[in-house]
Design a protein around this motif. Structure first.
Motif, PDB file in Angstrom:
ATOM      1  N   SER A 173      78.414  25.486  57.070  1.00  0.00           N
ATOM      2  CA  SER A 173      78.740  24.059  57.087  1.00  0.00           C
ATOM      3  C   SER A 173      79.146  23.545  55.718  1.00  0.00           C
ATOM      4  CB  SER A 173      77.534  23.284  57.600  1.00  0.00           C
ATOM      5  OG  SER A 173      76.412  23.626  56.823  1.00  0.00           O
ATOM      6  N   GLU A 174      79.464  24.455  54.796  1.00  0.00           N
ATOM      7  CA  GLU A 174      79.782  24.011  53.437  1.00  0.00           C
ATOM      8  C   GLU A 174      80.948  23.038  53.400  1.00  0.00           C
ATOM      9  OE1 GLU A 174      80.210  28.207  53.039  1.00  0.00           O
ATOM     10  OE2 GLU A 174      81.909  27.892  51.697  1.00  0.00           O
ATOM     11  N   TYR A 183      86.615  33.581  57.188  1.00  0.00           N
ATOM     12  CA  TYR A 183      86.906  34.541  58.255  1.00  0.00           C
ATOM     13  C   TYR A 183      86.421  35.918  57.834  1.00  0.00           C
ATOM     14  CZ  TYR A 183      90.378  31.137  59.892  1.00  0.00           C
ATOM     15  OH  TYR A 183      91.017  30.015  60.326  1.00  0.00           O
ATOM     16  N   SER A 184      86.661  36.232  56.583  1.00  0.00           N
ATOM     17  CA  SER A 184      86.292  37.551  56.092  1.00  0.00           C
ATOM     18  C   SER A 184      84.779  37.630  55.908  1.00  0.00           C
ATOM     19  CB  SER A 184      87.032  37.800  54.787  1.00  0.00           C
ATOM     20  OG  SER A 184      86.460  38.844  54.087  1.00  0.00           O
ATOM     21  N   TRP A 185      84.182  36.526  55.488  1.00  0.00           N
ATOM     22  CA  TRP A 185      82.737  36.520  55.224  1.00  0.00           C
ATOM     23  C   TRP A 185      81.928  36.774  56.495  1.00  0.00           C
ATOM     24  CZ3 TRP A 185      78.167  34.207  56.490  1.00  0.00           C
ATOM     25  CH2 TRP A 185      77.108  34.358  55.574  1.00  0.00           C
ATOM     26  N   THR A 295      73.058  25.860  47.685  1.00  0.00           N
ATOM     27  CA  THR A 295      73.429  24.575  48.280  1.00  0.00           C
ATOM     28  C   THR A 295      74.430  24.751  49.413  1.00  0.00           C
ATOM     29  OG1 THR A 295      75.106  24.308  46.600  1.00  0.00           O
ATOM     30  CG2 THR A 295      73.067  23.114  46.253  1.00  0.00           C
ATOM     31  N   LYS A 296      75.145  25.877  49.433  1.00  0.00           N
ATOM     32  CA  LYS A 296      76.085  26.088  50.523  1.00  0.00           C
ATOM     33  C   LYS A 296      75.347  26.388  51.819  1.00  0.00           C
ATOM     34  CE  LYS A 296      78.853  28.834  48.186  1.00  0.00           C
ATOM     35  NZ  LYS A 296      79.970  29.474  47.505  1.00  0.00           N
ATOM     36  N   LYS A 297      74.084  26.759  51.704  1.00  0.00           N
ATOM     37  CA  LYS A 297      73.236  26.985  52.878  1.00  0.00           C
ATOM     38  C   LYS A 297      73.913  27.871  53.907  1.00  0.00           C
ATOM     39  CE  LYS A 297      69.800  23.402  53.034  1.00  0.00           C
ATOM     40  NZ  LYS A 297      70.097  22.545  51.901  1.00  0.00           N
ATOM     41  N   ARG A 298      74.543  28.920  53.442  1.00  0.00           N
ATOM     42  CA  ARG A 298      75.129  29.846  54.410  1.00  0.00           C
ATOM     43  C   ARG A 298      74.014  30.606  55.097  1.00  0.00           C
ATOM     44  NH1 ARG A 298      79.916  32.347  50.678  1.00  0.00           N
ATOM     45  NH2 ARG A 298      81.344  30.589  50.820  1.00  0.00           N
ATOM     46  N   PRO A 299      74.228  30.975  56.367  1.00  0.00           N
ATOM     47  CA  PRO A 299      73.204  31.783  57.036  1.00  0.00           C
ATOM     48  C   PRO A 299      73.060  33.122  56.311  1.00  0.00           C
ATOM     49  CG  PRO A 299      75.215  31.688  58.335  1.00  0.00           C
ATOM     50  CD  PRO A 299      75.397  30.740  57.195  1.00  0.00           C
ATOM     51  N   HIS A 300      71.912  33.746  56.473  1.00  0.00           N
ATOM     52  CA  HIS A 300      71.693  34.994  55.739  1.00  0.00           C
ATOM     53  C   HIS A 300      72.490  36.144  56.328  1.00  0.00           C
ATOM     54  CE1 HIS A 300      67.794  33.524  53.719  1.00  0.00           C
ATOM     55  NE2 HIS A 300      68.576  32.522  54.056  1.00  0.00           N
TER      56      HIS A 300
END
Ligand code: UDP
Ligand code: MG
Length: 338
Positions: A173-174, A183-185, A295-300
């Protein structure tokens, strides 16, 4: 039995001349396919008749839906909104300027049926100026060297995403979105379909050189914090050099005596302290880098498949209905009707 739904995600900014033509192309390209389709237009604050054209289509056909922004927020925002509003079990992201050939749609869907979560339409760069080819090539080289995600030249937003890939993208949700990197991530199985580059016929590209440059910067900054580490290295190098300077000058003073009083101590102090300061900045930078990533709170992680469920996590997995249907057909069972 209800046919599985595929969403076309169509971001449009001042594409009034292209909307109807695109819709006709898509309809004729998809009429023989065993799916129902939804045409989701995202009007990104257009100032021409784009929205009117879309509303006209929506008036005559139920499968056209639209979202219209209060002003221009950029294609990244438009795509995010589209992913949120898409109802389909798969989403095909496509430009509305007719540069993404609709004859590729069946191949994209074939890739999806083969079980891929991302089916990417990859273009060559035919017809583009040498200069812009040079810049894009350099961008990809730098990006792939410096950042943590791999990018392929020619692979853009034109792609089919399974529901799982869409949900994965939505879980990122960044604010500063750089889709190519995202897409790659998220990973997940992917395949590509290649096509010849198409030059724009109506309207003009919204990219200026300056916006491309800032896009490139966005890409580099949202996937790595390596520039911050540069301070650390520079600081260490400066400290090392100051030691060498101090050592050599000290030897020459012992041998030849002082030439200019105060010069040696001043320069040594400036060099050494400068190095220490840079190094400390680098350390602070490391912490900022970590804060930035948090802070980007990306999922692990993103799951591709598993045969167990985590009891603490609400599972929102969608098994494409047509695939289970395909399976039962292969086993010679009756089609399930509902
Ligand atoms: N677009 C958008 N918002 C913007 C700029 C572009 O929704 O602020 C849409 C545009 O209508 C088109 C797609 O994004 O459907 C690609 O834009 P463009 O053709 O300008 O980019 P290019 O093809 O040159 O990369
Ligand atoms: Mg274009």
């Amino acid at each position: 039995m209800e046919m599985p739904l595929i969403t076309f995600l169509l971001p449009a900014y001042n594409e009034g001349e292209n909307i109807h033509e695109l819709y006709e192309q898509l309809v004729s390209e998809t009429k023989d396919l065993y799916y129902s389709f939804e045409y989701l237009f995202i009007d990104d604050g257009s100032t021409d008749d784009t929205l009117d054209k879309i509303k006209y289509l929506a008036f005559y056909s139920d499968d056209v839906r639209y979202v219209s922004f209060s002003r221009n927020f950029g294609k990244e925002a438009a795509m995010y909104a589209g992913l949120k509003h898409a109802k389909g079990e798969a989403v095909i992201i496509m430009d509305t300027d007719l540069q993404h050939p609709s004859h590729l749609i069946p191949s994209l869907i074939k890739g999806y049926e083969a079980g891929y979560h991302q089916v990417i339409a990859k273009r060559n760069r035919k017809g583009e100026s040498r200069c812009s080819q040079f810049f894009t090539r350099s961008f990809y080289q730098i990006m792939n060297k410096w950042s943590d995600v791999a990018l392929q030249n020619g692979e853009g937003d034109f792609r089919l995403l399974s529901r799982k890939a869409v949900n994965a993208l939505l879980s990122l949700s960044e604010g500063n979105r750089f889709s190519k990197g995202l897409y790659s991530w998220i990973g997940l199985s992917q395949t590509t379909v290649t096509y010849e580059n198409v030059l724009r016929e109506n309207g003009k590209s919204k990219w200026k050189f300056s916006s491309l440059l800032s896009y490139a910067l966005d890409g580099m900054l949202s996937f790595n914090t390596k520039p911050l580490r540069l301070c650390c290295y520079l600081g260490l190098i400066t400290i090392l050099m100051s030691f060498i300077y101090i050592f050599i000058t000290f030897l020459s003073i012992i041998r030849n005596g002082v030439e200019v009083p105060g010069y040696f101590t001043t320069i040594s102090a400036v060099l050494f302290l400068g190095g220490v300061q840079l190094f400390c900045l680098g350390i602070i930078g490391e912490y900022i880098g970590r804060i930035y990533n948090e802070t980007k709170k990306r999922p692990h992680y993103i799951l591709e498949e598993s045969n167990t469920t985590d009891p603490n996590v609400e599972v929102r997995e969608i098994i494409p209905p047509h695939r289970s249907w395909d399976l039962s057909e292969k086993q010679g069972k009756e089609k399930v009707t509902s």
